[in-house]
Scaffold this motif. Structure first.
Motif, short mmCIF file in Angstrom:
data_model
loop_
_atom_site.label_atom_id
_atom_site.label_comp_id
_atom_site.label_asym_id
_atom_site.label_seq_id
_atom_site.Cartn_x
_atom_site.Cartn_y
_atom_site.Cartn_z
N ASP A 102 0.83 -1.21 0.00
CA ASP A 102 0.00 0.00 0.00
C ASP A 102 0.87 1.26 0.00
O ASP A 102 0.57 2.24 -0.69
CB ASP A 102 -0.93 0.02 1.21
CG ASP A 102 -1.98 -1.08 1.15
OD1 ASP A 102 -2.28 -1.55 0.04
OD2 ASP A 102 -2.48 -1.46 2.23
N GLN A 103 1.93 1.24 0.77
CA GLN A 103 2.85 2.38 0.81
C GLN A 103 3.52 2.58 -0.54
O GLN A 103 3.68 3.72 -1.00
CB GLN A 103 3.89 2.18 1.90
CG GLN A 103 3.31 2.23 3.30
CD GLN A 103 4.34 1.92 4.36
OE1 GLN A 103 5.42 1.41 4.09
NE2 GLN A 103 4.02 2.24 5.60
N LEU A 104 3.91 1.48 -1.18
CA LEU A 104 4.56 1.59 -2.50
C LEU A 104 3.59 2.11 -3.55
O LEU A 104 3.97 2.87 -4.43
CB LEU A 104 5.14 0.24 -2.92
CG LEU A 104 6.36 -0.22 -2.12
CD1 LEU A 104 6.75 -1.63 -2.53
CD2 LEU A 104 7.53 0.74 -2.32
N LYS A 105 2.32 1.71 -3.46
CA LYS A 105 1.32 2.22 -4.40
C LYS A 105 1.13 3.73 -4.22
O LYS A 105 1.00 4.46 -5.19
CB LYS A 105 -0.01 1.48 -4.23
CG LYS A 105 0.03 0.08 -4.81
CD LYS A 105 -1.29 -0.64 -4.62
CE LYS A 105 -1.22 -2.04 -5.18
NZ LYS A 105 -2.46 -2.80 -4.97
N LYS A 106 1.12 4.18 -2.97
CA LYS A 106 1.02 5.62 -2.71
C LYS A 106 2.24 6.36 -3.26
O LYS A 106 2.11 7.45 -3.82
CB LYS A 106 0.86 5.89 -1.22
CG LYS A 106 -0.48 5.51 -0.66
CD LYS A 106 -0.57 5.80 0.82
CE LYS A 106 -1.89 5.37 1.40
NZ LYS A 106 -1.97 5.61 2.84
N LEU A 107 3.40 5.77 -3.09
CA LEU A 107 4.62 6.37 -3.63
C LEU A 107 4.53 6.48 -5.15
O LEU A 107 4.87 7.52 -5.73
CB LEU A 107 5.84 5.53 -3.23
CG LEU A 107 7.19 5.99 -3.77
CD1 LEU A 107 7.56 7.34 -3.18
CD2 LEU A 107 8.25 4.96 -3.45
N TYR A 108 4.05 5.42 -5.80
CA TYR A 108 3.91 5.46 -7.26
C TYR A 108 2.88 6.50 -7.69
O TYR A 108 3.07 7.18 -8.71
CB TYR A 108 3.53 4.08 -7.80
CG TYR A 108 3.38 4.09 -9.31
CD1 TYR A 108 4.50 4.15 -10.12
CD2 TYR A 108 2.13 4.10 -9.91
CE1 TYR A 108 4.38 4.20 -11.50
CE2 TYR A 108 2.00 4.14 -11.28
CZ TYR A 108 3.13 4.19 -12.07
OH TYR A 108 3.01 4.25 -13.44
N ASP A 109 1.80 6.63 -6.94
CA ASP A 109 0.79 7.66 -7.25
C ASP A 109 1.42 9.05 -7.22
O ASP A 109 1.16 9.89 -8.10
CB ASP A 109 -0.39 7.60 -6.28
CG ASP A 109 -1.25 6.36 -6.49
OD1 ASP A 109 -1.16 5.74 -7.57
OD2 ASP A 109 -2.00 6.00 -5.55
N GLN A 110 2.25 9.31 -6.23
CA GLN A 110 2.93 10.61 -6.14
C GLN A 110 3.91 10.80 -7.29
O GLN A 110 4.02 11.89 -7.85
CB GLN A 110 3.65 10.75 -4.79
CG GLN A 110 2.71 10.83 -3.61
CD GLN A 110 1.79 12.04 -3.71
OE1 GLN A 110 2.24 13.16 -3.96
NE2 GLN A 110 0.50 11.81 -3.53
N TYR A 111 4.63 9.73 -7.64
CA TYR A 111 5.54 9.80 -8.79
C TYR A 111 4.75 10.14 -10.06
O TYR A 111 5.15 11.01 -10.84
CB TYR A 111 6.27 8.46 -8.95
CG TYR A 111 6.92 8.28 -10.30
CD1 TYR A 111 8.12 8.91 -10.61
CD2 TYR A 111 6.34 7.47 -11.27
CE1 TYR A 111 8.71 8.76 -11.85
CE2 TYR A 111 6.92 7.30 -12.51
CZ TYR A 111 8.10 7.95 -12.80
OH TYR A 111 8.68 7.80 -14.03
N SER A 112 3.64 9.43 -10.27
CA SER A 112 2.82 9.66 -11.47
C SER A 112 2.26 11.07 -11.52
O SER A 112 2.14 11.67 -12.59
CB SER A 112 1.66 8.66 -11.52
OG SER A 112 2.14 7.36 -11.62
N LYS A 113 1.92 11.60 -10.36
CA LYS A 113 1.30 12.93 -10.30
C LYS A 113 2.33 14.06 -10.46
O LYS A 113 2.06 15.05 -11.14
CB LYS A 113 0.58 13.07 -8.96
CG LYS A 113 -0.15 14.37 -8.77
CD LYS A 113 -0.87 14.39 -7.43
CE LYS A 113 -1.55 15.71 -7.19
NZ LYS A 113 -2.21 15.75 -5.86
N HIS A 114 3.51 13.91 -9.85
CA HIS A 114 4.45 15.03 -9.80
C HIS A 114 5.68 14.88 -10.71
O HIS A 114 6.09 15.85 -11.33
CB HIS A 114 4.92 15.23 -8.35
CG HIS A 114 3.81 15.56 -7.42
ND1 HIS A 114 3.17 16.78 -7.41
CD2 HIS A 114 3.21 14.83 -6.45
CE1 HIS A 114 2.23 16.79 -6.49
NE2 HIS A 114 2.23 15.60 -5.88
N LEU A 115 6.26 13.70 -10.74
CA LEU A 115 7.52 13.55 -11.49
C LEU A 115 7.33 13.10 -12.93
O LEU A 115 8.05 13.55 -13.83
CB LEU A 115 8.45 12.58 -10.77
CG LEU A 115 9.01 13.06 -9.45
CD1 LEU A 115 9.86 11.98 -8.80
CD2 LEU A 115 9.82 14.32 -9.64
#
Length: 103
Positions: A15-28
């Protein structure tokens, strides 16, 4: 002990990794796409890349502690093909994977 998250148990790693990927997709990712970063460097990360099990490659001169380091990571357990000696003793690749048994 207190729980700073206010939950009974911490969130699952996935779940933490999915949240990290969501932030990557949104910002980076938009920045990488607008700068054509993938044409100069690595392709964009996928969710599968983020959720994949890590891989470590150990390389170096003989008798410098590679096998001893791997054994320490395994909690002192031996693994198939392990041999520690002063002379060259490992001349092949060995994959150590986590599984339900020590085999």
């Amino acid at each position: 002990m207190g729980n700073c998250l206010g939950k009974d148990s911490p969130p699952a790693v996935e779940d933490q990794l999915k949240k990290l990927y969501d932030q990557y997709s949104k910002h980076l990712l938009p920045l990488e796409q607008s700068s054509l970063f993938s044409s100069l460097g690595d392709p964009p990360y996928s969710l599968a890349d983020v959720l994949a099990k890590p891989m470590i490659l150990m390389m170096g001169q003989y008798s410098t502690g590679k096998t001893t380091f791997i054994r320490a990571l395994l909690g002192g357990r031996e693994y198939p093909g392990m041999h520690i000696a002063a002379e060259m003793s490992t001349d092949n690749f060995i994959a150590v994977l986590r599984g339900p048994s020590d085999d």
